[in-house]
Design a protein around this motif. Structure first.
Motif, mmCIF file in Angstrom:
data_model
loop_
_atom_site.group_PDB
_atom_site.id
_atom_site.type_symbol
_atom_site.label_atom_id
_atom_site.label_comp_id
_atom_site.label_asym_id
_atom_site.label_seq_id
_atom_site.Cartn_x
_atom_site.Cartn_y
_atom_site.Cartn_z
ATOM 1 N N GLU A 112 -0.476 1.735 -6.697
ATOM 2 C CA GLU A 112 0.175 2.220 -7.918
ATOM 3 C C GLU A 112 -0.796 2.519 -9.043
ATOM 4 O OE1 GLU A 112 2.945 -0.889 -8.783
ATOM 5 O OE2 GLU A 112 4.228 -0.398 -7.066
ATOM 6 N N THR A 113 -1.971 1.869 -9.060
ATOM 7 C CA THR A 113 -2.825 1.973 -10.243
ATOM 8 C C THR A 113 -4.251 2.463 -10.008
ATOM 9 O OG1 THR A 113 -3.574 -0.325 -10.042
ATOM 10 C CG2 THR A 113 -1.573 0.072 -11.340
ATOM 11 N N HIS A 114 -4.777 2.361 -8.812
ATOM 12 C CA HIS A 114 -6.203 2.643 -8.591
ATOM 13 C C HIS A 114 -6.450 4.147 -8.556
ATOM 14 C CE1 HIS A 114 -10.255 2.437 -7.000
ATOM 15 N NE2 HIS A 114 -10.212 1.122 -7.148
ATOM 16 N N PRO A 115 -7.337 4.642 -9.431
ATOM 17 C CA PRO A 115 -7.588 6.090 -9.479
ATOM 18 C C PRO A 115 -8.175 6.661 -8.186
ATOM 19 C CG PRO A 115 -9.057 4.905 -10.986
ATOM 20 C CD PRO A 115 -8.111 3.907 -10.417
ATOM 21 N N ALA A 116 -8.897 5.848 -7.426
ATOM 22 C CA ALA A 116 -9.507 6.351 -6.185
ATOM 23 C C ALA A 116 -8.463 6.650 -5.117
ATOM 24 C CB ALA A 116 -10.508 5.330 -5.644
ATOM 25 N N LEU A 117 -7.262 6.115 -5.269
ATOM 26 C CA LEU A 117 -6.245 6.269 -4.237
ATOM 27 C C LEU A 117 -5.178 7.305 -4.584
ATOM 28 C CD1 LEU A 117 -5.704 2.517 -3.317
ATOM 29 C CD2 LEU A 117 -7.357 4.146 -2.397
ATOM 30 N N ARG A 118 -5.285 7.915 -5.735
ATOM 31 C CA ARG A 118 -4.260 8.871 -6.166
ATOM 32 C C ARG A 118 -4.120 10.062 -5.233
ATOM 33 N NH1 ARG A 118 -5.895 8.295 -12.268
ATOM 34 N NH2 ARG A 118 -4.735 6.400 -12.713
ATOM 35 N N GLY A 119 -5.202 10.425 -4.577
ATOM 36 C CA GLY A 119 -5.162 11.586 -3.695
ATOM 37 C C GLY A 119 -4.641 11.295 -2.300
ATOM 38 N N LEU A 120 -4.310 10.046 -2.013
ATOM 39 C CA LEU A 120 -3.831 9.676 -0.678
ATOM 40 C C LEU A 120 -2.317 9.695 -0.601
ATOM 41 C CD1 LEU A 120 -6.042 6.629 0.326
ATOM 42 C CD2 LEU A 120 -6.145 8.933 1.228
ATOM 43 N N ASN A 121 -1.807 10.017 0.557
ATOM 44 C CA ASN A 121 -0.379 9.928 0.811
ATOM 45 C C ASN A 121 -0.110 8.550 1.409
ATOM 46 O OD1 ASN A 121 2.271 10.170 1.468
ATOM 47 N ND2 ASN A 121 1.997 11.811 2.974
ATOM 48 N N LEU A 122 0.217 7.574 0.543
ATOM 49 C CA LEU A 122 0.432 6.204 0.992
ATOM 50 C C LEU A 122 1.910 5.876 1.188
ATOM 51 C CD1 LEU A 122 -2.175 4.347 -1.254
ATOM 52 C CD2 LEU A 122 -2.413 5.061 1.116
ATOM 53 N N THR A 123 2.779 6.839 0.948
ATOM 54 C CA THR A 123 4.208 6.569 1.089
ATOM 55 C C THR A 123 4.668 6.702 2.538
ATOM 56 O OG1 THR A 123 4.704 8.862 0.523
ATOM 57 C CG2 THR A 123 4.756 7.247 -1.264
ATOM 58 N N HIS A 124 3.992 7.541 3.318
ATOM 59 C CA HIS A 124 4.365 7.747 4.711
ATOM 60 C C HIS A 124 3.899 6.548 5.543
ATOM 61 C CE1 HIS A 124 5.424 9.878 8.304
ATOM 62 N NE2 HIS A 124 4.199 9.724 8.786
ATOM 63 N N ASN A 125 4.812 5.892 6.223
ATOM 64 C CA ASN A 125 4.498 4.731 7.065
ATOM 65 C C ASN A 125 3.734 3.645 6.310
ATOM 66 O OD1 ASN A 125 5.737 5.788 9.324
ATOM 67 N ND2 ASN A 125 3.865 6.835 9.971
ATOM 68 N N ARG A 126 4.166 3.366 5.093
ATOM 69 C CA ARG A 126 3.484 2.396 4.235
ATOM 70 C C ARG A 126 3.404 1.011 4.885
ATOM 71 N NH1 ARG A 126 3.717 2.996 -1.675
ATOM 72 N NH2 ARG A 126 2.297 1.447 -2.454
ATOM 73 N N ASP A 127 4.491 0.560 5.507
ATOM 74 C CA ASP A 127 4.492 -0.773 6.130
ATOM 75 C C ASP A 127 3.505 -0.842 7.294
ATOM 76 O OD1 ASP A 127 6.393 -1.634 4.339
ATOM 77 O OD2 ASP A 127 8.081 -1.314 5.696
#
Length: 198
Positions: A114-129
């Motif tokens: 939710e907060t780390h700028p390095a991860l903003r470009g990743l699609n972390l919503t798909h298969n998050r678990d």
């Protein structure tokens, strides 16, 4: 002299699950007594408080925040009711340490997503678990190494807890590195930016 986890585990392993561990505040020594029926006497209540506090202190000294979480998970309610520390409780706390670490990794992953700028470009919503399960598995791999004995695995857990306690950015950076590796392997879409402390 401060009591250590070894003192508590030695006593817990030496007696059956039906014993209370009691700290004698005058001698600073532990003993194992037969279960008693709660806190009827003020002196029992004080002994219970002293014993639980000594165990909590020894646990957090060795496992940091993870020891604190494991204590609260297993003994929080007993502690607030001034109940005794049972020999079986010591074993349960040790067994719950890995769950405390796993939970902490999950919370840190959520915070970073939710907060780390390095991860903003990743699609972390798909298969998050599934992604979180993979990260936990990769980080906790040494704790599950079938070639390692119980002492080696316990040493790894202590070392990992120490790193996370002394360097608050360690776990976050480790998760970002794991995500970067998963991105390179094509398991997630998007870009991971270079390290930046968030």
């Amino acid at each position: 002299m401060a009591l250590t986890l070894t003192d508590f585990s030695r006593l817990a392993n030496a007696y059956s699950l039906r014993r209370d561990i009691v700290l004698n505040t005058k001698t600073e020594k532990l003993s194992a007594n037969w279960f008693h029926s709660g806190c009827k006497v003020e002196s029992e209540r004080k002994a219970n408080i002293a014993t639980l506090n000594a165990f909590h202190k020894a646990l957090t000294a060795e496992y940091g925040i993870f020891g604190d979480h494991a204590f609260e998970h297993v003994l929080g309610a007993r502690s607030r009711q001034y109940k005794s520390l049972r020999t079986g409780d010591v074993t349960k706390v040790f067994d719950s340490l890995e769950n405390a670490i796993s939970s902490h990794i999950g919370n840190e992953f959520q915070r970073l997503a939710e907060t780390h700028p390095a991860l903003r470009g990743l699609n972390l919503t798909h298969n998050r678990d599934a992604l979180l399960a993979t990260i936990k598995e990769r980080i906790l791999e040494p704790a599950h190494d079938p070639k390692a004995n119980e002492t080696q695995r316990a040493d790894w857990v202590r070392s990992f807890a120490h790193l996370c306690t002394t360097d608050p950015a360690y776990l976050g950076n480790r998760i970002v590195d794991e995500l970067r590796d998963l991105r390179k392997a094509g398991e997630i879409e998007g870009q991971v930016e270079p390290h930046s402390n968030a």
